[in-house]
Design an enzyme around this catalytic site. Sequence first.
Site, PDB file in Angstrom:
ATOM      1  N   SER A 134       0.422   2.895   1.457  1.00  0.00           N
ATOM      2  CA  SER A 134       1.386   1.843   1.146  1.00  0.00           C
ATOM      3  C   SER A 134       1.249   0.715   2.149  1.00  0.00           C
ATOM      4  O   SER A 134       0.653   0.880   3.218  1.00  0.00           O
ATOM      5  CB  SER A 134       2.819   2.384   1.123  1.00  0.00           C
ATOM      6  OG  SER A 134       3.443   2.161   2.360  1.00  0.00           O
ATOM      7  N   LYS A 135       1.817  -0.405   1.772  1.00  0.00           N
ATOM      8  CA  LYS A 135       1.752  -1.591   2.622  1.00  0.00           C
ATOM      9  C   LYS A 135       2.356  -1.263   3.992  1.00  0.00           C
ATOM     10  O   LYS A 135       1.848  -1.698   5.023  1.00  0.00           O
ATOM     11  CB  LYS A 135       2.564  -2.694   1.939  1.00  0.00           C
ATOM     12  CG  LYS A 135       2.522  -4.011   2.662  1.00  0.00           C
ATOM     13  CD  LYS A 135       3.343  -5.015   1.913  1.00  0.00           C
ATOM     14  CE  LYS A 135       3.230  -6.382   2.563  1.00  0.00           C
ATOM     15  NZ  LYS A 135       3.869  -7.413   1.765  1.00  0.00           N
ATOM     16  N   ARG A 136       3.425  -0.490   3.962  1.00  0.00           N
ATOM     17  CA  ARG A 136       4.146  -0.191   5.209  1.00  0.00           C
ATOM     18  C   ARG A 136       3.264   0.504   6.235  1.00  0.00           C
ATOM     19  O   ARG A 136       3.426   0.301   7.417  1.00  0.00           O
ATOM     20  CB  ARG A 136       5.380   0.673   4.917  1.00  0.00           C
ATOM     21  CG  ARG A 136       6.563  -0.116   4.446  1.00  0.00           C
ATOM     22  CD  ARG A 136       7.753   0.781   4.230  1.00  0.00           C
ATOM     23  NE  ARG A 136       7.479   1.835   3.245  1.00  0.00           N
ATOM     24  CZ  ARG A 136       7.481   1.639   1.936  1.00  0.00           C
ATOM     25  NH1 ARG A 136       7.731   0.451   1.458  1.00  0.00           N
ATOM     26  NH2 ARG A 136       7.220   2.625   1.110  1.00  0.00           N
ATOM     27  N   GLY A 146       0.044   0.145   6.547  1.00  0.00           N
ATOM     28  CA  GLY A 146      -1.179  -0.585   6.876  1.00  0.00           C
ATOM     29  C   GLY A 146      -2.248  -0.644   5.804  1.00  0.00           C
ATOM     30  O   GLY A 146      -3.371  -1.044   6.097  1.00  0.00           O
TER      31      GLY A 146
END
Length: 468
Positions: free
Chosen positions: A243-245, A247
């Site tokens: 996920s974006k969170r 990285g």
Amino acid sequence: MTIRTRFAPSPTGFIHLGNLRSALYPWAFAQHHQGQFILRIEDTDQARSSLESVEVILEGLHWLGLDPDEGPIYQMQRLDRYQAVIQELLNAGLAYRCYMSELELNSLRDEQVANKEKPRYNGLWRPEPGKILPEHPVGVSPVIRFKNPLGGSVAWQDAVKGLIEISNEELDDLVIARSDGTPTYNFCVVVDDLDMQITHVIRGDDHVNNTPRQINIMRALGGTPPVYAHLPTVLNELGEKMSKRNGAMSVRDYQKAGYLPEAILNYLARLGWAHGDAEVFTKEQFVAWFELAHLGRSPAQHNPEKLLWLNHHYIQQADLTRLAELVRSFAEERGIDVHRGPNFEQVVGLLKDRASTLIEIADGAKLFYAPAPQHSAAQIAAHIPPTIKPALSDLRHAIEGCEASKEAYAAAIKAILAQHQIKMPVLAMPLRYALFATTQTPAIDAVMAIMGRKACIERLDRALGESS
Ligand code: GLU
């Protein structure tokens, strides 16, 4: 039957490799069967959706060569259609208005949680033969709920996960329209999958829980559910959900980091699907080989080194003119004026061998386009020992007379080494320094051939304090 698949992203800002795989597989499946691949933009969450994000999706798909046969179709442009279907369900007694307020719902939930029950709507407003419904409260706009079947179960043969069966008791009556009339996510998906005649839904397994609800609604609408294939999630290199969170890189990030689309495509293809032990294959082979039966059942793990390795491979394979064109924009971003120096295609051809990204090639190209070094006397003293100057000077005269090619320069260097009884590094390091003010360059004979005789002689003369 024409195979019709879809990619249905929510344009909420980010599209990582895992998301892209949910586009690649349905695309490949449709291609394999000469079917159609449809792009549907699920933008009903207006607060989180953005046009910018739609752009990123379209651009990413185009970059990878996964352009849809139909679409993009925007859900926000189909609101009338959803309203009409909701009305149909109401008319047929398959949906009903529910006046339970937020407050009541919350206290119902608290009560159920306190009793260790699974929170679910209790069917208070669900009409049944002989049941007396409560009086409509004043000032409450109702939501519309789907009348989920009461008994039995919903089952489907998932093309990845096998038979999945969920008891209807697990499912309460889903809200299909909010109190402001807007349709909800699961409902829109069903209407769209039916209207778009989707035959195979290939998507992430985070949607498995939605599937029984979607199948029930679909059947209520008289439709036949498509084949579902739920793809196990993609984990990052630490084994966490990508996920974006934590990285994950977006498709645009990969483009900016100098990856080739064919490398990403090959990499993604293997991220949850296999054809024997084939690791490197063309898009055409992938399409020819793609079968749902060969989708992996366990989560795939992202392996950045493998992606880099594939990128290196495809850089070597790429047509040189195309590669140079792609590297050119990275070079320009780095302030390199490719017109002031040697032939750019030749430079790229030399540098690509060791490169794993286009950026590495662009960085390497700086050497060839930087202005001729202006060494100070102190720098010369530090890097070009006086004992080596005669050899450099002889080399300068040798290259003036020999053929202007890598092979001829290599032979000239070899002859000078023999003549002066020195080893390659003893000559090559000062030579590199004289030509470029650095001791790090690719094979010096190849570099000199690309720089051209004139530039080499001028630079050597300056470094040796000679003028010819
Ligand atoms: N819009 C959903 C998502 O982005 C996909 C829905 C589907 O494939 O059914 O996760």
